[in-house]
Motif scaffolding. Structure first.
Motif, mmCIF file in Angstrom:
data_model
loop_
_atom_site.group_PDB
_atom_site.id
_atom_site.type_symbol
_atom_site.label_atom_id
_atom_site.label_comp_id
_atom_site.label_asym_id
_atom_site.label_seq_id
_atom_site.Cartn_x
_atom_site.Cartn_y
_atom_site.Cartn_z
ATOM 1 N N GLY A 117 0.790 -1.220 0.000
ATOM 2 C CA GLY A 117 0.000 0.000 0.000
ATOM 3 C C GLY A 117 0.822 1.271 0.000
ATOM 4 O O GLY A 117 0.404 2.292 -0.543
ATOM 5 N N GLU A 118 1.996 1.238 0.627
ATOM 6 C CA GLU A 118 2.819 2.442 0.708
ATOM 7 C C GLU A 118 3.457 2.780 -0.637
ATOM 8 O O GLU A 118 3.495 3.943 -1.043
ATOM 9 N N THR A 119 3.962 1.779 -1.325
ATOM 10 C CA THR A 119 4.630 2.011 -2.605
ATOM 11 C C THR A 119 3.676 1.933 -3.782
ATOM 12 O O THR A 119 4.000 2.379 -4.879
ATOM 13 N N ARG A 120 2.486 1.339 -3.543
ATOM 14 C CA ARG A 120 1.486 1.142 -4.598
ATOM 15 C C ARG A 120 2.047 0.317 -5.752
ATOM 16 O O ARG A 120 1.725 0.533 -6.910
ATOM 17 N N ARG A 121 2.897 -0.625 -5.413
ATOM 18 C CA ARG A 121 3.516 -1.482 -6.422
ATOM 19 C C ARG A 121 3.419 -2.951 -6.026
ATOM 20 O O ARG A 121 3.302 -3.275 -4.844
ATOM 21 N N ARG A 122 3.517 -3.799 -7.037
ATOM 22 C CA ARG A 122 3.540 -5.235 -6.799
ATOM 23 C C ARG A 122 4.992 -5.737 -6.766
ATOM 24 O O ARG A 122 5.797 -5.343 -7.605
ATOM 25 N N GLN A 123 5.269 -6.589 -5.797
ATOM 26 C CA GLN A 123 6.557 -7.274 -5.758
ATOM 27 C C GLN A 123 6.349 -8.694 -6.272
ATOM 28 O O GLN A 123 5.595 -9.472 -5.685
ATOM 29 N N ILE A 124 6.986 -9.038 -7.369
ATOM 30 C CA ILE A 124 6.815 -10.360 -7.973
ATOM 31 C C ILE A 124 7.515 -11.410 -7.116
ATOM 32 O O ILE A 124 8.637 -11.211 -6.643
ATOM 33 N N VAL A 125 6.846 -12.535 -6.917
ATOM 34 C CA VAL A 125 7.397 -13.635 -6.118
ATOM 35 C C VAL A 125 7.412 -14.902 -6.970
ATOM 36 O O VAL A 125 6.383 -15.299 -7.528
ATOM 37 N N VAL A 126 8.570 -15.527 -7.071
ATOM 38 C CA VAL A 126 8.707 -16.814 -7.763
ATOM 39 C C VAL A 126 8.632 -17.915 -6.711
ATOM 40 O O VAL A 126 9.396 -17.905 -5.739
ATOM 41 N N PHE A 127 7.722 -18.855 -6.889
ATOM 42 C CA PHE A 127 7.505 -19.911 -5.894
ATOM 43 C C PHE A 127 8.502 -21.053 -6.106
ATOM 44 O O PHE A 127 8.218 -22.045 -6.789
#
Length: 221
Positions: free
Chosen positions: A146-156
């Motif tokens: 919410g603070e950066t308004r960005r998505r952090q991509i996660v590789v499982f």
């Protein structure tokens, strides 16, 4: 091995467990909870993401909100904030929609990306539940901050999945024993919503008498 539904733990508990095993035990075994500015802000962000009766379609993407998930092999259940079903050439079929779709879970969090894997482990757990439920393989997802308004991509990765599985196994073992770990103070205790219940600084003093004396001295000083 498969767990019975009545023995399921809360999926979201993995973030408490990864942050502090004692915090997890106080919340999920002893049923202790206390709000602070961080938990309230997080709840408001999740409220905006959750609408269990609302699905939408954006071109080739179907968006499902507050999707219930579970895993019998890990013995957990919970909700995904958002799951995107993205049209692809190699995916799963969805009732009422043509074509095949890849599954892309998204977790909403207050603040900015953390130095720890707490949020990543929770998202990985959601992906593992979806894989089991939908008989598919999920490669990536994202955490929205919410603070950066960005998505952090996660590789499982397999390493992340193994960490999630071993964490839930330990959580089940602690829950069955009704075991709450002793206090181990760290700097992260200052941001914990349970610090007034846990009393982490008590673990750094030799006795309750010493703790009371130190507190009185500080107040008088």
């Amino acid at each position: 091995m498969e767990y019975r539904e009545e023995d399921f733990l809360m999926l979201s508990g993995i973030q408490h467990f990864a942050f502090c095993r004692r915090q997890w035990a106080l919340i999920h075994i002893e049923q202790q909870w206390q709000e602070n500015e961080y938990t309230v802000a997080g709840e408001l962000l999740h409220k905006n993401a959750h609408d269990p009766y609302f699905n939408e379609k954006r071109k080739d993407v179907i968006v499902s909100r507050s999707m219930p998930v579970f895993s019998r092999t890990m013995g957990v259940s919970g909700e995904c904030d958002i799951v995107e079903f993205r049209k692809s050439d190699d995916g799963i079929s969805i009732h009422g929609h043509r074509g095949l779709y890849d599954v892309y879970p998204i977790e909403y969090k207050k603040g900015s990306p953390k130095d720890t894997e707490i949020d990543i482990l929770q998202l990985t757990a959601q992906a593992m539940c979806l894989e089991e439920m939908l008989s598919t393989h999920i490669q990536v997802g994202a955490v929205f901050y919410g603070e950066t308004r960005r998505r952090q991509i996660v590789v499982f990765s397999e390493e992340l999945k193994e960490q999630v599985s071993s964490s839930f196994a330990e959580m089940h073992e602690m829950y069955d024993r009704r075991y709450t770990p002793k206090v181990r103070w760290s700097k992260s205790c200052n941001a914990c919503s349970l610090k007034d219940i846990c009393l982490p600084k008590l673990g750094k003093t030799p006795s309750v008498k010493g703790y009371i004396h130190k507190t009185i001295t500080e107040d008088c000083g």
